[in-house]
Design a protein around this motif. Structure first.
Motif, PDB file in Angstrom:
ATOM      1  N   GLY A   1       0.805  -1.214   0.000  1.00 13.78           N
ATOM      2  CA  GLY A   1       0.000   0.000   0.000  1.00 13.78           C
ATOM      3  C   GLY A   1       0.838   1.264   0.000  1.00 13.78           C
ATOM      4  N   SER A   2       0.133   2.402   0.138  1.00 16.42           N
ATOM      5  CA  SER A   2       0.788   3.709   0.077  1.00 16.42           C
ATOM      6  C   SER A   2       0.340   4.595   1.221  1.00 16.42           C
ATOM      7  CB  SER A   2       0.444   4.409  -1.245  1.00 16.42           C
ATOM      8  OG  SER A   2       0.894   3.670  -2.351  1.00 16.42           O
ATOM      9  N   LEU A   3       1.206   5.504   1.596  1.00 12.36           N
ATOM     10  CA  LEU A   3       0.897   6.558   2.552  1.00 12.36           C
ATOM     11  C   LEU A   3       1.626   7.815   2.120  1.00 12.36           C
ATOM     12  CD1 LEU A   3       1.236   4.868   6.082  1.00 12.36           C
ATOM     13  CD2 LEU A   3      -0.866   5.750   5.059  1.00 12.36           C
ATOM     14  N   ARG A   4       1.086   8.960   2.519  1.00  9.72           N
ATOM     15  CA  ARG A   4       1.742  10.232   2.251  1.00  9.72           C
ATOM     16  C   ARG A   4       1.901  10.981   3.554  1.00  9.72           C
ATOM     17  NH1 ARG A   4      -0.313  15.778  -0.483  1.00  9.72           N
ATOM     18  NH2 ARG A   4       1.570  16.348  -1.632  1.00  9.72           N
ATOM     19  N   LEU A   5       3.136  11.253   3.898  1.00  9.63           N
ATOM     20  CA  LEU A   5       3.435  12.022   5.097  1.00  9.63           C
ATOM     21  C   LEU A   5       3.617  13.493   4.742  1.00  9.63           C
ATOM     22  CD1 LEU A   5       6.066   9.701   6.838  1.00  9.63           C
ATOM     23  CD2 LEU A   5       3.561   9.600   6.945  1.00  9.63           C
ATOM     24  N   SER A   6       3.232  14.360   5.663  1.00 11.68           N
ATOM     25  CA  SER A   6       3.430  15.794   5.504  1.00 11.68           C
ATOM     26  C   SER A   6       4.127  16.337   6.734  1.00 11.68           C
ATOM     27  CB  SER A   6       2.087  16.513   5.330  1.00 11.68           C
ATOM     28  OG  SER A   6       1.400  16.066   4.203  1.00 11.68           O
ATOM     29  N   CYS A   7       4.891  17.394   6.527  1.00 13.14           N
ATOM     30  CA  CYS A   7       5.562  18.060   7.639  1.00 13.14           C
ATOM     31  C   CYS A   7       5.567  19.548   7.352  1.00 13.14           C
ATOM     32  CB  CYS A   7       6.977  17.539   7.806  1.00 13.14           C
ATOM     33  SG  CYS A   7       7.953  18.419   9.043  1.00 13.14           S
ATOM     34  N   ALA A   8       4.953  20.309   8.238  1.00 13.09           N
ATOM     35  CA  ALA A   8       4.879  21.753   8.082  1.00 13.09           C
ATOM     36  C   ALA A   8       5.756  22.434   9.120  1.00 13.09           C
ATOM     37  CB  ALA A   8       3.435  22.222   8.227  1.00 13.09           C
ATOM     38  N   ALA A   9       6.572  23.373   8.651  1.00 12.46           N
ATOM     39  CA  ALA A   9       7.464  24.118   9.534  1.00 12.46           C
ATOM     40  C   ALA A   9       6.899  25.505   9.784  1.00 12.46           C
ATOM     41  CB  ALA A   9       8.848  24.230   8.909  1.00 12.46           C
ATOM     42  N   SER A  10       7.055  25.963  11.008  1.00 13.75           N
ATOM     43  CA  SER A  10       6.663  27.332  11.332  1.00 13.75           C
ATOM     44  C   SER A  10       7.687  27.955  12.277  1.00 13.75           C
ATOM     45  CB  SER A  10       5.264  27.355  11.976  1.00 13.75           C
ATOM     46  OG  SER A  10       5.263  26.633  13.191  1.00 13.75           O
ATOM     47  N   PRO A  11       7.882  29.273  12.178  1.00 10.98           N
ATOM     48  CA  PRO A  11       7.201  30.195  11.278  1.00 10.98           C
ATOM     49  C   PRO A  11       7.702  30.060   9.843  1.00 10.98           C
ATOM     50  CG  PRO A  11       8.914  31.343  12.470  1.00 10.98           C
ATOM     51  CD  PRO A  11       8.857  29.955  13.040  1.00 10.98           C
ATOM     52  N   ARG A  12       6.857  30.434   8.899  1.00  9.49           N
ATOM     53  CA  ARG A  12       7.212  30.281   7.495  1.00  9.49           C
ATOM     54  C   ARG A  12       8.347  31.200   7.090  1.00  9.49           C
ATOM     55  NH1 ARG A  12       1.414  29.707   4.278  1.00  9.49           N
ATOM     56  NH2 ARG A  12       0.654  27.872   5.418  1.00  9.49           N
ATOM     57  N   THR A  13       8.591  32.234   7.880  1.00 11.16           N
ATOM     58  CA  THR A  13       9.634  33.191   7.534  1.00 11.16           C
ATOM     59  C   THR A  13      11.023  32.699   7.938  1.00 11.16           C
ATOM     60  OG1 THR A  13       9.169  34.310   9.626  1.00 11.16           O
ATOM     61  CG2 THR A  13       8.096  35.170   7.644  1.00 11.16           C
ATOM     62  N   PHE A  14      11.104  31.601   8.685  1.00 11.73           N
ATOM     63  CA  PHE A  14      12.401  31.109   9.131  1.00 11.73           C
ATOM     64  C   PHE A  14      13.146  30.531   7.936  1.00 11.73           C
ATOM     65  CE2 PHE A  14      14.950  30.080  12.794  1.00 11.73           C
ATOM     66  CZ  PHE A  14      15.795  29.084  12.322  1.00 11.73           C
TER      67      PHE A  14
ATOM     68  N   SER B   1       9.037  15.640  -1.763  1.00 12.03           N
ATOM     69  CA  SER B   1       8.764  16.878  -2.477  1.00 12.03           C
ATOM     70  C   SER B   1       8.504  17.972  -1.448  1.00 12.03           C
ATOM     71  CB  SER B   1       7.561  16.723  -3.414  1.00 12.03           C
ATOM     72  OG  SER B   1       6.396  16.379  -2.673  1.00 12.03           O
ATOM     73  N   GLY B   2       8.523  19.217  -1.931  1.00 12.67           N
ATOM     74  CA  GLY B   2       8.351  20.305  -0.987  1.00 12.67           C
ATOM     75  C   GLY B   2       7.607  21.476  -1.583  1.00 12.67           C
ATOM     76  N   ASP B   3       7.014  22.249  -0.721  1.00 13.92           N
ATOM     77  CA  ASP B   3       6.358  23.502  -1.092  1.00 13.92           C
ATOM     78  C   ASP B   3       7.060  24.591  -0.287  1.00 13.92           C
ATOM     79  OD1 ASP B   3       4.708  25.775  -1.220  1.00 13.92           O
ATOM     80  OD2 ASP B   3       2.918  24.554  -1.498  1.00 13.92           O
ATOM     81  N   ASN B   4       7.957  25.319  -0.954  1.00 18.60           N
ATOM     82  CA  ASN B   4       8.773  26.292  -0.234  1.00 18.60           C
ATOM     83  C   ASN B   4       7.929  27.406   0.375  1.00 18.60           C
ATOM     84  OD1 ASN B   4      11.079  24.894  -0.816  1.00 18.60           O
ATOM     85  ND2 ASN B   4      11.649  26.160  -2.555  1.00 18.60           N
ATOM     86  N   ALA B   5       6.886  27.828  -0.339  1.00 18.04           N
ATOM     87  CA  ALA B   5       6.053  28.919   0.162  1.00 18.04           C
ATOM     88  C   ALA B   5       5.368  28.517   1.457  1.00 18.04           C
ATOM     89  CB  ALA B   5       5.031  29.316  -0.888  1.00 18.04           C
TER      90      ALA B   5
ATOM     91  N   LYS C   1       6.539  26.102   3.418  1.00 17.56           N
ATOM     92  CA  LYS C   1       7.530  25.480   4.284  1.00 17.56           C
ATOM     93  C   LYS C   1       7.041  24.079   4.688  1.00 17.56           C
ATOM     94  CE  LYS C   1      10.948  28.506   5.027  1.00 17.56           C
ATOM     95  NZ  LYS C   1      10.636  29.487   3.957  1.00 17.56           N
ATOM     96  N   THR C   2       6.605  23.348   3.695  1.00 19.34           N
ATOM     97  CA  THR C   2       6.066  22.010   3.924  1.00 19.34           C
ATOM     98  C   THR C   2       6.804  21.003   3.055  1.00 19.34           C
ATOM     99  OG1 THR C   2       3.888  22.905   4.458  1.00 19.34           O
ATOM    100  CG2 THR C   2       3.989  20.591   3.835  1.00 19.34           C
TER     101      THR C   2
END
Length: 122
Positions: free
Chosen positions: A16-29, A71-75, A77-78
């Motif tokens: 099977g499959s899973l998708r992990l996410s990780c969000a960093a805050s603050p986004r300005t760091f 993969s990442g979303d720089n805007a 910070k994820t």
């Protein structure tokens, strides 16, 4: 100070499959790299994958190449970890980290999340 929040872990059958996410805050760091590590019970922490926020270069552990995609979303910070063709040996607590460079060495990663459990049943 950076806070990391992971999500997406769970129980899945082998294959099977899973998708992990990780969000960093603050986004300005400022962040140069984000990575994923995992630790199974009784085992050492091991590198899984990492991605640069500058140019999007990536690195993978041999054990996950061809099955996992970072993969990442720089805007936002994820960072994401798409895990396909999961195997029971992928069972572990997966933690994300932010650091200074894309490297399998955990020491240049300065901040770590709490981790999310991934369990793959056979």
């Amino acid at each position: 100070q950076v806070q990391l929040v992971e999500s997406g872990g769970g129980l899945v059958q082998a294959g099977g499959s899973l998708r992990l996410s990780c969000a960093a805050s603050p986004r300005t760091f400022p962040i140069n790299a984000m990575g994923w590590f995992r630790q199974a019970p009784g085992k050492e922490r091991e590198f899984v994958a990492a991605i640069s926020t500058i140019g999007s270069s990536t690195s993978y552990a041999d054990s996950v190449k061809g099955r996992f995609t970072i993969s990442g979303d720089n805007a936002k910070k994820t960072v994401y970890l798409q895990m396909n063709s999961l195997k029971p040996e992928d069972t572990a607590v997966y933690s994300c980290a932010v650091g200074r460079a894309v490297t399998p060495d955990p020491y240049p990663y300065d901040y770590w999340g709490q981790g999310t459990q991934v369990t793959v049943s056979s």
